[in-house]
Design a protein around this motif. Structure first.
Motif, short mmCIF file in Angstrom:
data_model
loop_
_atom_site.label_atom_id
_atom_site.label_comp_id
_atom_site.label_asym_id
_atom_site.label_seq_id
_atom_site.Cartn_x
_atom_site.Cartn_y
_atom_site.Cartn_z
N GLY A 160 -28.97 24.30 3.26
CA GLY A 160 -27.99 23.42 3.90
C GLY A 160 -28.59 22.11 4.34
O GLY A 160 -27.95 21.32 5.03
N GLY A 161 -29.84 21.85 3.95
CA GLY A 161 -30.51 20.62 4.40
C GLY A 161 -31.21 19.91 3.26
O GLY A 161 -30.69 19.82 2.15
N LYS A 162 -32.39 19.44 3.55
CA LYS A 162 -33.10 18.59 2.60
C LYS A 162 -34.13 19.35 1.77
O LYS A 162 -34.47 20.48 2.08
CB LYS A 162 -33.80 17.47 3.35
N VAL A 163 -34.62 18.66 0.76
CA VAL A 163 -35.66 19.23 -0.08
C VAL A 163 -36.88 18.31 -0.01
O VAL A 163 -36.76 17.11 0.25
CB VAL A 163 -35.14 19.36 -1.55
N ARG A 164 -38.07 18.89 -0.18
CA ARG A 164 -39.28 18.09 -0.33
C ARG A 164 -40.02 18.60 -1.54
O ARG A 164 -40.26 19.79 -1.67
CB ARG A 164 -40.17 18.22 0.91
N VAL A 165 -40.36 17.68 -2.43
CA VAL A 165 -41.09 18.08 -3.63
C VAL A 165 -42.32 17.21 -3.81
O VAL A 165 -42.34 16.06 -3.41
CB VAL A 165 -40.22 17.98 -4.91
N GLU A 166 -43.33 17.78 -4.41
CA GLU A 166 -44.55 17.02 -4.64
C GLU A 166 -45.28 17.55 -5.87
O GLU A 166 -45.36 18.76 -6.06
CB GLU A 166 -45.45 17.14 -3.41
N ASN A 261 -31.45 14.33 -1.42
CA ASN A 261 -31.32 14.37 0.04
C ASN A 261 -30.24 13.45 0.57
O ASN A 261 -29.76 13.63 1.68
CB ASN A 261 -32.67 14.04 0.70
N HIS A 262 -29.87 12.45 -0.22
CA HIS A 262 -28.82 11.53 0.21
C HIS A 262 -27.53 11.72 -0.59
O HIS A 262 -26.72 10.81 -0.69
CB HIS A 262 -29.30 10.07 0.08
N ARG A 263 -27.36 12.90 -1.16
CA ARG A 263 -26.20 13.09 -2.03
C ARG A 263 -24.88 12.98 -1.26
O ARG A 263 -23.83 12.76 -1.85
CB ARG A 263 -26.29 14.43 -2.78
N HIS A 264 -24.92 13.13 0.09
CA HIS A 264 -23.69 12.99 0.87
C HIS A 264 -23.66 11.65 1.62
O HIS A 264 -22.81 11.45 2.48
CB HIS A 264 -23.55 14.13 1.86
N HIS A 265 -24.62 10.77 1.37
CA HIS A 265 -24.70 9.51 2.10
C HIS A 265 -24.40 8.33 1.19
O HIS A 265 -24.30 8.47 -0.02
CB HIS A 265 -26.10 9.32 2.69
N ASP A 266 -24.31 7.15 1.82
CA ASP A 266 -24.17 5.91 1.05
C ASP A 266 -25.55 5.54 0.51
O ASP A 266 -26.45 5.16 1.26
CB ASP A 266 -23.64 4.80 1.95
#
Ligand SMILES: [Zn+2]
Length: 285
Positions: A160-166, A261-266
């Protein structure tokens, strides 16, 4: 910012400049950058002059746009084209600029995304999924872990939140646990598959549940569908680039993380914020 809102800033270079200054991408000059005298003024449209030391400078001085000879109107439009995921070739055609110029602009946006603090310093907590995946390589190599010539990528997703990949050098327990410790709050519940590199999560203060891929749907919440969804999102997008230069791969990966991570943001405003933050980082150096 949608196209209609963008239009008010692209009616003139002055409006574009004003917008970029307000966003912190162009510098505000209250005094001379050479002698710090306050006796400065605008002499021509994009030039300032110091009446103390007599030096002149352009409105882009000290900004990330210094050295880019692209009109500011087109810089603003190029952010929109980047947001809409337009290819460099098509963006160059739309902007009537060369391929290399647009490539440099898009590269600046990616550098900004990768270099801005908001995208690099957040931690994840709650219910977490961890997994590794392999990217790149022109031929289909061995499937699964250790595929030759491919870049291993480690991913951590908060449900329900963000992802971090490296991108990582290897997928040893040491590497993966080190990233988990830096990026995930202790006490979080981590779901992984049965890969042995995840042994030891519990000894670092995490709760740990393993999934059995064969039985994932009968185990209720014990699944890693979230991170697997991200992998397919990422791979589908990277296919478009027909393979990415390995040196640039970490930048593309950060861009994918950012988009997800910004798929719901502008996304326009978010990219502008990154460039603004990156401007600060660059001007401090
Ligand atoms: Zn001066």
């Amino acid at each position: 910012m949608n196209l209609i809102e963008l239009q008010q800033y692209t009616i003139s270079e002055d409006k574009s400049e004003e917008y970029l200054r307000r966003q912190g991408i162009l510098k505000q000059f209250d005094c001379c950058p050479y002698c710090e005298s306050k006796r400065i003024g605008r002499i021509r449209r994009y030039k300032f002059k110091c009446y103390n030391c007599r030096k002149e400078w352009g409105s882009r001085k000290g900004s990330v746009l210094e050295g880019l000879r692209v009109p500011l109107i087109r810089v603003l439009i190029s952010i929109k084209l980047f947001e809409l995921d337009t290819s460099v070739r098509e963006a160059a055609r739309q902007l009537d600029l060369s391929y290399n110029t647009v490539y440099d602009l898009f590269d600046l946006f990616r550098q900004s995304i990768a270099g801005s603090d908001v995208n690099t310093s957040f931690t994840l907590s709650g219910e977490i999924e961890m997994d590794e995946s392999y990217f790149g390589g022109r031929r289909k190599g061995n499937r699964g872990r250790g595929a030759a010539g491919k870049i291993p990528v480690f991913g951590i997703l908060e449900r329900g939140g963000k992802v971090r990949v490296e991108a990582v050098q290897n997928v040893t327990g040491e590497t993966l646990l080190d990233m988990a410790i830096k990026k995930v709050k202790r006490g979080s519940l981590i779901y992984t598959d049965k890969f042995r590199s995840y042994n030891g999560l519990i000894s670092y203060g995490f709760r740990h549940m393993r999934i059995d891929h064969g039985k994932r749907f009968v185990n209720g919440k014990v699944y890693i569908n979230g991170i697997e969804g991200f992998w397919s999102f990422a791979k589908e997008r990277l296919m478009k680039y027909h393979g990415v230069d390995p040196k640039k791969f970490p930048l593309y990966l950060k861009e994918l993380e950012f988009r997800y991570n910004h798929r719901h943001h502008d996304l326009y405003d978010a990219v502008v914020k990154c460039i603004s933050e990156y401007s600060l980082v660059v001007s401090i150096q």
